[in-house]
Structures are given as structure tokens and as C-alpha cells.
Motif scaffolding. Structure first.
Motif, PDB file in Angstrom:
ATOM      1  N   GLU A  53       7.661  -7.970  -9.398  1.00 27.70           N
ATOM      2  CA  GLU A  53       8.728  -8.270  -9.859  1.00 27.70           C
ATOM      3  C   GLU A  53       9.289  -6.416 -10.208  1.00 27.70           C
ATOM      4  OE1 GLU A  53      10.695  -9.676 -12.678  1.00 27.70           O
ATOM      5  OE2 GLU A  53       9.442 -11.013 -12.626  1.00 27.70           O
ATOM      6  N   ILE A  54       7.890  -5.867 -10.532  1.00 28.44           N
ATOM      7  CA  ILE A  54       7.796  -4.317 -10.787  1.00 28.44           C
ATOM      8  C   ILE A  54       8.350  -3.752  -9.342  1.00 28.44           C
ATOM      9  CG2 ILE A  54       6.643  -1.819 -11.697  1.00 28.44           C
ATOM     10  CD1 ILE A  54       5.398  -4.077 -14.011  1.00 28.44           C
ATOM     11  N   ALA A  55       7.005  -3.248  -8.678  1.00 26.79           N
ATOM     12  CA  ALA A  55       7.010  -3.182  -7.347  1.00 26.79           C
ATOM     13  C   ALA A  55       8.429  -2.995  -6.537  1.00 26.79           C
ATOM     14  CB  ALA A  55       5.870  -3.577  -6.111  1.00 26.79           C
ATOM     15  N   GLN A  56       9.086  -4.249  -6.480  1.00 30.10           N
ATOM     16  CA  GLN A  56       9.899  -4.177  -5.726  1.00 30.10           C
ATOM     17  C   GLN A  56      11.517  -3.771  -6.204  1.00 30.10           C
ATOM     18  OE1 GLN A  56       9.663  -8.904  -4.873  1.00 30.10           O
ATOM     19  NE2 GLN A  56      10.675  -8.304  -6.444  1.00 30.10           N
ATOM     20  N   SER A  57      11.149  -3.546  -7.788  1.00 31.19           N
ATOM     21  CA  SER A  57      12.882  -3.189  -8.545  1.00 31.19           C
ATOM     22  C   SER A  57      12.485  -1.443  -9.177  1.00 31.19           C
ATOM     23  CB  SER A  57      12.141  -3.800 -10.030  1.00 31.19           C
ATOM     24  OG  SER A  57      12.711  -4.969 -10.151  1.00 31.19           O
ATOM     25  N   GLU A  58      11.277  -0.910  -8.399  1.00 35.89           N
ATOM     26  CA  GLU A  58      11.005   0.290  -9.032  1.00 35.89           C
ATOM     27  C   GLU A  58      11.267   1.045  -7.444  1.00 35.89           C
ATOM     28  OE1 GLU A  58       7.962   1.498 -11.415  1.00 35.89           O
ATOM     29  OE2 GLU A  58       8.909   0.576 -13.354  1.00 35.89           O
ATOM     30  N   GLY A  59      11.096   0.423  -6.431  1.00 39.01           N
ATOM     31  CA  GLY A  59      10.327   0.607  -5.125  1.00 39.01           C
ATOM     32  C   GLY A  59      12.020   0.372  -4.489  1.00 39.01           C
ATOM     33  N   ALA A  60      12.890  -0.591  -5.006  1.00 38.10           N
ATOM     34  CA  ALA A  60      14.285   0.173  -4.972  1.00 38.10           C
ATOM     35  C   ALA A  60      15.291   1.083  -5.486  1.00 38.10           C
ATOM     36  CB  ALA A  60      14.898  -1.838  -4.792  1.00 38.10           C
ATOM     37  N   LEU A  61      14.741   1.217  -6.334  1.00 40.85           N
ATOM     38  CA  LEU A  61      15.356   2.538  -7.344  1.00 40.85           C
ATOM     39  C   LEU A  61      15.127   3.306  -7.265  1.00 40.85           C
ATOM     40  CD1 LEU A  61      17.615   2.789  -9.551  1.00 40.85           C
ATOM     41  CD2 LEU A  61      15.628   2.776 -10.918  1.00 40.85           C
ATOM     42  N   TYR A  62      13.605   4.296  -7.139  1.00 38.04           N
ATOM     43  CA  TYR A  62      13.124   5.285  -6.683  1.00 38.04           C
ATOM     44  C   TYR A  62      12.747   5.550  -5.581  1.00 38.04           C
ATOM     45  CZ  TYR A  62      13.887   4.745 -11.670  1.00 38.04           C
ATOM     46  OH  TYR A  62      13.965   4.912 -12.832  1.00 38.04           O
ATOM     47  N   GLY A  63      12.239   4.354  -4.645  1.00 38.35           N
ATOM     48  CA  GLY A  63      11.162   5.003  -3.330  1.00 38.35           C
ATOM     49  C   GLY A  63       9.629   4.645  -3.683  1.00 38.35           C
TER      50      GLY A  63
ATOM     51  N   ARG B 179       0.830  -1.224  -0.063  1.00 33.06           N
ATOM     52  CA  ARG B 179       0.014   0.175   0.310  1.00 33.06           C
ATOM     53  C   ARG B 179       1.118   1.266  -0.502  1.00 33.06           C
ATOM     54  NH1 ARG B 179      -5.295  -0.216   0.414  1.00 33.06           N
ATOM     55  NH2 ARG B 179      -6.227  -2.221   1.065  1.00 33.06           N
ATOM     56  N   LEU B 180       2.671   1.660  -0.036  1.00 31.37           N
ATOM     57  CA  LEU B 180       2.629   2.126   0.195  1.00 31.37           C
ATOM     58  C   LEU B 180       3.154   2.754  -1.153  1.00 31.37           C
ATOM     59  CD1 LEU B 180       4.870   1.512   3.006  1.00 31.37           C
ATOM     60  CD2 LEU B 180       3.269   2.899   3.251  1.00 31.37           C
ATOM     61  N   LEU B 181       3.250   1.683  -2.390  1.00 33.49           N
ATOM     62  CA  LEU B 181       3.398   2.058  -3.459  1.00 33.49           C
ATOM     63  C   LEU B 181       2.130   2.581  -4.654  1.00 33.49           C
ATOM     64  CD1 LEU B 181       6.163   1.873  -4.821  1.00 33.49           C
ATOM     65  CD2 LEU B 181       5.768   0.227  -5.984  1.00 33.49           C
ATOM     66  N   PRO B 182       1.757   3.968  -4.392  1.00 35.82           N
ATOM     67  CA  PRO B 182       0.687   3.949  -5.198  1.00 35.82           C
ATOM     68  C   PRO B 182       0.774   3.533  -6.825  1.00 35.82           C
ATOM     69  CG  PRO B 182       1.837   5.517  -3.654  1.00 35.82           C
ATOM     70  CD  PRO B 182       3.129   5.154  -4.270  1.00 35.82           C
ATOM     71  N   ARG B 183       1.658   3.122  -7.446  1.00 35.76           N
ATOM     72  CA  ARG B 183       1.887   2.453  -8.992  1.00 35.76           C
ATOM     73  C   ARG B 183       1.302   1.513  -8.500  1.00 35.76           C
ATOM     74  NH1 ARG B 183       4.168   5.877 -12.411  1.00 35.76           N
ATOM     75  NH2 ARG B 183       4.029   4.479 -13.711  1.00 35.76           N
ATOM     76  N   TYR B 184       1.351   0.667  -7.257  1.00 32.25           N
ATOM     77  CA  TYR B 184       1.010  -1.009  -7.424  1.00 32.25           C
ATOM     78  C   TYR B 184       0.119  -1.322  -8.637  1.00 32.25           C
ATOM     79  CZ  TYR B 184       1.094  -5.509  -5.745  1.00 32.25           C
ATOM     80  OH  TYR B 184       1.538  -7.231  -5.737  1.00 32.25           O
TER      81      TYR B 184
END
Length: 473
Positions: free
Chosen positions: A241-251, A147-152
Motif C-alpha cells: 500500500e505504501i509503495a503504490q500510494s507514494e509511488g503514484a504521488l511522488y514517483g 526494485r524501482l522504489l528504493p524505499r520499499y
């Protein structure tokens, strides 16, 4: 101009590689605790086709397909067998390679194993914790806070509220939200020592989703061209995968002008068996190696590519027999004309242009194969140099899909791989008996031999000069 259907945009898009002339592609591979089945075959064959066409189009392709060699199913199977994890996984990796080689598939350029990338996975998990997108629960597991990643939900097209409404798993253990997924699994006391690694969060092992993100980013970079896999992986695996990868890179807030993890997402359709979902419980579960006991590998490849890669397909022996009949028709045309060993083709050739137009339309193999059938019809009608030119064109185009590269007579006389039926020696013996009957003017016997052979799946063709050729029906 190549167009690819992008699952992320739900539309066909003109393919523009990140680096001109170069393509980086990652495909989700197998979890190696058992032999590969026909569902795995479709993934392998589809993306083998994609790589072949990209390379035929002049691209330099870096093709990565991972191996999952640590997973709950692997652990359970190893415990059941009473063997180390590595012994189990190495055995089935060897079996997977044997199946792939039997199918005539190219090897990935890189084939990373999850257990060789634990350090990279831990590094990515550490970044997600730093970016406040992951947390360690009371049970020791480290989870991703969805829920902390709006684009999920961008790949599946679902909002967080829709996903939450469909979630039936109660919050338990260390999860704060039922949508959260595990990044690092805390080791259980009863689990073998070879299933755990030291980490800042205690001994444990990676969750399934983090494996692909870490391996892909390490080998292809944090932004690459194509990611592929079966339709069943679209959600939640590829979404995660998208969530993890973009979350690690961009927060928590990737901006619109920030590069996405992957530009083009490709998913092949499901396989059904006799119009039912394939499953072990239904008894309709087919291993690649069992299918190849009865059918030529080229027949299985042809069957898979007769349908568009995104379409679901129905598997049955009747469908495979139909595919074999199609290949027989093509090889029968090729058998009529001598062809140079290394056939090449002018890309301006109208047949080549039709073929390329089909393949550039989201890898439309059914239309490309239709070009081969049209060519076969023309070969059958043509004479002399024209026949040879058309047959050479047909073989050269077939090569881009790894079809029609064998000696036509060898293929036509090969038939199925079933142990039953007449051997070539027995067929030649019957042909000799028919020749003797004709010489003795016993045409009734000659016709009976032809009919009997046909009933046993052997077609005779009388050629000028008293020559009789045969092929499997």
C-alpha cells in the motif's frame, strides 16, 4: 498526551493529527466470502476501542473500514455455490454487520466496497505506469516493479536484497522479478462475466493491494493520520500500500520532506487457539456467531481488551470463562449502589486520570481495566454517598470502552448463553422452596438447596429483610 506505537518507526510516538482536533483513520476490513471468525472480531473490537477513546478525548474521527468484495477466494466460492458474486458478497456483508451489531460495535463512518472503486484503482494504476513503476506483462497482468522504489521495505524493516533472498517464487508469467506484485489481473476465459471490468489493459479485475490504496486516498486523501489492521497484513499488504500510494504521488523518489502516505501504522496481535495457530485444517477455527451462542458479547469484548492490542492472545473457553468472571466481579460491585442513568465524570478525578494515563499510553487497556477492578474493590468497602460516587465513576469510565452499561442484575443473572442450565423461573422456584424450608426450621434442606444451586452455577446472597438475590457463578 496520547502516544501510539508506530509500526513504521518501531517506537511510541506522541500523536499529532494532521489537522488539529481531527483524525482520519483507515482500517483494513474483511474479505466477504464466509462468516467472520474471532480473528476478525479482534480487529473490529480493537479499532472500535481506538475510535471510542479518540472521540472520548475530544477528537473528531473519520473512521473508514473497507470491504473486499472481489478476490480469488470470493470468485472460487461463488463458482462452487453456483451463484453470482454480488449474491455471495451481499449475504456475508449482512452477516458481518449482524456480528458487529451483536458485539455492540460502532459502525465505520464509511465502509467502501472495492467494486465501487474500480475507476479510482485504474486511475492509480495509470499513474504508476506513467511514473514507470508499473508495467504490463506478457500474460496481460499489470505489475508493480518493486526494485524501482528504493524505499520499499520501510514498514517491514527489510531491504530489497533480504526480501529477494527469502523469495521462493520463480519468475513466471509476466513478472520481471519475483518481488513484483500484481495491480491488475487479466481476465481468464473460464472466469464468470461478473468478475471482470474493462480497462486500458484489457478486461480484468484489480489486485488485492491496490484496492485499499485507492479507497483510502479517495476517502481520506493522499496523506492521513492512522492506518490499522492485523499483524499479518504488515507485509506484504501494507508494505505494498505504501509503495503504490507514494509511488503514484511522488514517483520513484519521495523526498524526506514529502508527506508520507500514513503517519501512524497500528497492528493488532495474532490470536492463537489453545496455544496453536488458528486454522480450519486444525479444526480450531471459531466463528463469531458460534462463540456468541455460549458467551455474552460483552464477555468476548472484555476478553479481547484484557490484553494489550499489540500482544498475541490465546483463545480458549477457559479464557472466556475467566473474562466472564472478571465482568461478574465488576457488575457485582455496581449492583451495590444506585447510579444515575447517564453517569458523567470530572476528568480531574484521580481515577479518571489514572484511566486516561493508561489509555494514552498506546491504548493500554489492561491497565485501564485494572483501574476498574481497583474501583470495584473500593466500592465494596465504601458506604453511602462515597459508594455511589465510586460506582458512578466506575460506570462512566467503563463507558469509554463500552463496558458496564447494562443493568447489573440483568447481566449477573444472564450467565452464559448456553441452552443448558436452570432458567430464572426454575431458580426463583428453588429460592422459594428454600425460604419455606427456613420458615419450617428445616435448615438442612435449606443448605442443600443452596449447595445444589451452587453446583449448577447459581450463587445465592441473603440480604437484610429476608431478601435473597441470585447471580450466575
Amino acid at each position: 498526551m496520547l502516544q501510539i506505537y508506530n509500526t513504521l518507526s518501531r517506537s511510541k510516538q506522541v500523536f499529532k493529527p494532521i489537522l488539529p482536533g481531527k483524525v482520519k483513520m483507515y482500517v483494513c476490513g474483511m474479505t466477504v466470502y464466509d462468516f467472520c471468525h474471532i480473528g476478525h472480531a479482534r480487529v473490529m473490537i480493537v479499532f472500535d476501542m481506538v475510535v471510542r477513546w479518540l472521540r472520548a478525548s475530544g477528537y473528531e474521527v473519520l473512521y473508514v473500514r473497507n470491504i473486499t468484495d472481489i478476490d480469488d477466494k470470493i470468485i472460487n466460492r461463488a463458482i462452487e455455490n453456483g451463484e453470482p458474486i454480488a449474491a455471495l458478497t451481499n449475504r456475508f456483508i449482512d452477516a458481518m454487520h449482524a456480528d458487529s451489531d451483536e458485539l455492540g460495535l460502532i459502525h465505520p463512518d464509511q465502509e467502501p466496497r472495492a467494486t465501487d472503486y474500480i475507476k479510482q484503482m485504474q486511475g492509480m494504476i495509470g499513474k504508476l505506469i506513467e511514473n514507470e513503476l508499473a508495467y504490463q506483462g506478457e500474460d496481460g497482468d499489470v505489475n508493480f516493479a518493486v526494485r524501482l522504489l528504493p524505499r520499499y521495505g520501510q514498514l517491514s524493516g527489510k531491504t530489497l536484497d533480504e526480501l529477494h533472498a527469502g523469495e521462493r517464487v520463480a519468475v513466471g508469467g509476466g513478472k520481471r522479478d519475483p518481488l513484483d506484485f500484481v495491480l491488475w489481473k487479466s481476465a481468464k476465459p473460464e472466469e464468470p462475466s461478473d468478475t471482470r471490468w474493462s480497462s486500458p489493459w484489457g478486461e480484468g479485475r484489480p489486485g488485492w493491494h491496490i484496492e485499499c490504496s485507492a479507497m483510502a486516498c479517495d476517502l481520506l486523501g493522499e496523506h492521513f493520520d492512522i492506518h490499522g489492521g492485523g499483524a499479518d497484513l504488515q507485509f506484504p499488504h501494507h508494505e505494498n500500500e505504501i509503495a503504490q500510494s507514494e509511488g503514484a504521488l511522488y514517483g520513484q523518489g519521495r523526498k524526506e520532506d514529502d508527506a508520507p502516505f500514513v503517519n501512524y501504522w497500528m497492528h493488532n496481535g495474532h490470536i492463537r487457539v489453545n496455544e496453536e495457530k488458528m486454522s480450519k485444517s486444525l479444526g480450531n477455527f471459531f466463528l463469531i456467531r458460534d462463540v456468541l451462542k455460549s458467551f455474552d458479547p460483552e464477555v468476548l469484548r472484555f476478553f479481547m481488551l484484557k490484553a494489550h492490542y499489540r500482544s498475541p492472545i490465546n483463545y480458549s473457553d477457559a479464557q472466556l470463562e475467566e473474562a466472564r468472571a472478571g465482568l461478574v466481579r465488576l457488575y457485582t460491585a455496581l449492583a451495590q449502589a444506585p447510579i444515575a442513568q447517564n453517569s458523567s465524570i470530572d476528568p480531574k478525578n484521580p481515577w479518571a486520570q489514572r484511566f486516561a494515563d493508561a489509555m494514552n499510553d498506546d491504548f493500554n487497556t489492561p491497565e485501564a481495566i485494572a483501574v476498574l477492578f481497583d474501583l470495584a474493590s473500593e466500592v465494596n468497602r465504601a458506604q453511602g454517598d462515597e459508594k455511589q460516587m465510586l460506582a458512578s465513576t466506575m460506570k462512566a469510565l467503563g463507558a469509554t470502552l463500552n463496558f458496564l452499561q447494562r443493568d447489573p442484575t440483568a447481566f449477573l443473572q444472564g450467565g452464559s448463553r448456553d441452552e443448558s442450565g436452570l432458567s430464572p423461573a426454575q431458580i426463583e422456584e428453588q429460592i422459594a422452596a428454600r425460604v419455606s424450608a427456613k420458615q419450617a426450621k428445616d435448615f438442612t434442606l435449606a443448605d442443600l438447596i443452596r449447595k445444589t444451586l451452587l453446583e449448577q452455577g447459581v450463587v445465592l446472597e441473603d440480604k437484610p429483610g429476608g431478601i435473597t438475590e441470585w447471580r450466575r457463578a
